[in-house]
Design an enzyme around this catalytic site. Structure first.
Site, short mmCIF file in Angstrom:
data_model
loop_
_atom_site.label_atom_id
_atom_site.label_comp_id
_atom_site.label_asym_id
_atom_site.label_seq_id
_atom_site.Cartn_x
_atom_site.Cartn_y
_atom_site.Cartn_z
N SER A 84 0.36 -1.43 -0.18
CA SER A 84 0.13 -0.10 0.40
C SER A 84 1.57 1.36 0.29
O SER A 84 0.15 2.20 -0.56
CB SER A 84 -0.77 0.09 0.74
OG SER A 84 -1.93 -1.05 1.09
N GLU A 278 -10.59 6.11 2.33
CA GLU A 278 -9.70 4.87 1.73
C GLU A 278 -11.02 4.08 3.01
O GLU A 278 -11.67 4.13 4.03
CB GLU A 278 -9.18 4.55 2.45
CG GLU A 278 -7.97 3.69 2.89
CD GLU A 278 -6.70 3.09 3.72
OE1 GLU A 278 -6.01 2.28 3.25
OE2 GLU A 278 -6.58 2.93 4.74
ZN ZN Z 1 -2.48 -5.60 2.56
#
Ligand code: ZN
Length: 560
Positions: A84, A278
């Site tokens: 990420s 998110e």
């Molecule tokens: Zn992950």
């Protein structure tokens, strides 16, 4: 010349004139971008297959379905599968990086499949679209279901050589003057001796109050909020999975509720806003191979998308981008059970076992408690997932749980999904396929994009030039003041302080903050001071360089 010819010629002249006006006015029109606001919604660790499953589970189209425009290649500078941190850094800064770097250039220049190590790339900070939006006078916001210092939000708010520097990342977030922040991670605002997790012993709640941010920690306080600024951190660590929220944490807001409030507050700014939302835990559900956690977190994310789309449709000057940062879990509809009978799987065969699941795998594991016996496993799985396990399966879960250690709940999906559902999972890690892209509004991107394109598209829509912005926010301190002028005081390793002596005058700039102290006065800078320990380099805003040199120079334009 006949009358007809004269008429023909004058018509031609008028057309040519109109054409010239159109061509000449092009740049003028472009100078006034049609986009005022950008909302980026990231479903962390998601794939097309997972969205198909969510659609079957919901029984009707997703909000996302109406705005599908393309796909995004997510690989990093070093690997075919992204973490990420570099994935979101590419979206936030327009630069593909590697490792678990947060919005810095990569340490090494390599590419998947190529020979490694073609030179040091320097780990230099790259300005983010959020930092740029703020400098343009727009409002900025971050909404997540993880801790605020987690990788994806970090990439928009902070700069660090590794994603686990959560203390530094949260500190930078506080000093970035973000208007609306909703999520988890409250413990990173307080020092250890006040029940927090900050090793530098700073009380960031005091900083936020001094900067007139409201601090809230319960969902029902959202409704009283009428204007920014606000820091709403609703849990010491991460928020609860959406499916577990009613049982374990009804005082926490949903992602949809936080998104609605954030848009309401941010849209009060006449210059517009930038918001990143998110669905942080979609990824964790994938890591755990946990359909219960996955589906409800995906559907609440989809509701947040609908809220953004409703605003954008009414507003007309808002670009909405929605996309994952990478895939997680390698989930498939169909598994080894359906090797030879996949054409027989009906919707209800797929969905019925999933509809019975009432808690996430970690939530279910919490209900198992200390009683780690096959009997207890069978009882809890029957009660919360509606599945009657065999004795052998319960034993297998206990055996695998031990191997997974801290992630004991990974054993549930690993044993149960292949036997009792039609879902396959290939890994507890990430996978490397392209991710779907969804977009709505003026200038929405279409087609197959590269991850950094998301950063450039966001910046262009906001009217920003990310290169100019980077040069304005991150000047190497030793290059700006050569010789002995620059010193980094690390006597308190958790609170390094940069000191610069210029023409006999001393200036101090604490790292991770936006303060310049000089001649008994403190100036709030337009960006934060970044120290990269790996390269022992310090970066500061150009504004600070001008102030220390006593130059009245104006700062360079950052518009594109
Ligand atoms: Zn992950």
């Amino acid at each position: 010349m006949t009358a007809r010819k004269v008429l023909y010629r004058s018509c031609f002249c008028v057309l040519a004139l109109l054409w010239a006006i159109l061509i000449l006015s092009g740049p003028l029109l472009a100078a006034d971008p049609p986009v005022k606001n950008v909302i980026v919604l990231i479903m962390d660790g998601c794939s097309d297959e997972q969205l198909t499953l969510a659609r079957w589970y919901k029984g009707e189209p997703l909000a996302l379905d109406a705005i599908r425009t393309g796909a995004v290649k997510t690989h990093t500078r070093e690997a075919v599968i992204a973490d990420s941190a570099p994935a979101a850094s590419a979206y936030a800064t327009g630069v593909r990086t590697g490792g678990t770097v947060i919005s810095l250039t990569p340490q090494r220049e390599t590419s998947p499949g190529a020979a490694p190590g073609t030179g040091d790339m320097g780990l230099e900070p790259r300005a983010t679209v959020l930092e740029g939006a703020r400098l343009l006078g727009k409002a900025t916001g971050i909404v997540v279901t993880s801790r605020l210092g987690h990788a994806t939000p970090a990439a928009y708010m902070a700069h660090a050589p590794a994603r686990d520097r959560e203390s530094d990342i949260t500190e930078q977030a506080v000093y970035q003057n973000i208007d609306v922040v909703f999520g988890g991670g409250r413990r990173f605002l307080l020092p250890a001796n006040a029940g927090g997790a900050r090793r530098d012993q700073e009380d960031l709640t005091a900083v936020l109050r001094a900067r007139s941010s409201s601090l809230i920690d319960k969902a029902d306080e959202l409704q009283n909020l009428k204007k920014p600024k606000v820091f709403g951190l609703f849990a010491p660590s991460h928020l609860e999975p959406e499916i577990d929220r009613p049982q374990f944490a009804p005082e926490q807001p949903s992602l949809a509720a936080m998104t609605r409030k954030a848009i309401e507050l941010l849209s009060q700014n006449p210059k517009g806003f930038f918001l990143m939302v998110e669905g942080s835990q979609i990824d964790w559900a994938g890591h755990a191979n946990d359909p219960a956690h996955l589906l409800r977190d995906l559907l609440i994310f989809d509701q947040a998308v609908q809220i953004a789309l409703d605003f954008a449709a009414k507003n007309g000057q808002t670009l909405v981008l929605a996309l994952p940062d990478h895939n997680t879990g390698g989930m498939s509809i169909g598994n080894r059970r359906s090797d030879n009978n996949y054409t027989d799987i009906r919707t209800e065969d797929l969905i019925a076992p999933l509809k019975k699941m009432q808690l996430s795998a970690p939530g279910l594991w919490r209900q198992v408690g200390e009683d780690k016996t096959p009997e207890k496993i069978k009882e809890v799985v029957l009660q919360y997932w509606g599945i009657a396990l065999t004795q052998e399966d319960a034993q297998e879960i206990l055996k695998k749980a031990k191997l997974h250690g801290k992630e004991a709940h990974y054993a549930l999906g690993e044993v149960i999904c292949p036997k009792y559902t039609h879902l396959g999972w290939t890994t507890h890690g990430h996978t490397g396929g392209d991710v779907p892209l969804f977009a709505f509004g003026p200038g929405r991107p279409i087609g197959l994009l590269d991850a950094p394109d998301i950063g450039w598209i966001t910046a262009a829509a906001l009217g920003l030039d990310l290169d100019k912005l980077t040069r304005r926010l991150f000047v190497d301190a030793r290059q700006a003041f050569p010789g002995q002028a620059v010193r980094l005081d690390r006597s308190n390793p958790d609170n390094p302080v940069l000191t610069i002596t210029h023409q006999g005058r001393q200036a101090t700039l604490p790292v991770n903050k936006n303060n310049l102290q000089q001649g008994g006065e403190t100036t709030e800078l337009e960006g934060v001071v970044i120290y990269i320990s790996d390269t022992d380099r310090v970066f500061m805003p150009l504004q600070a360089v001008h102030l220390i040199r006593g130059e009245g120079k104006s700062l360079p334009d950052i518009r594109n």
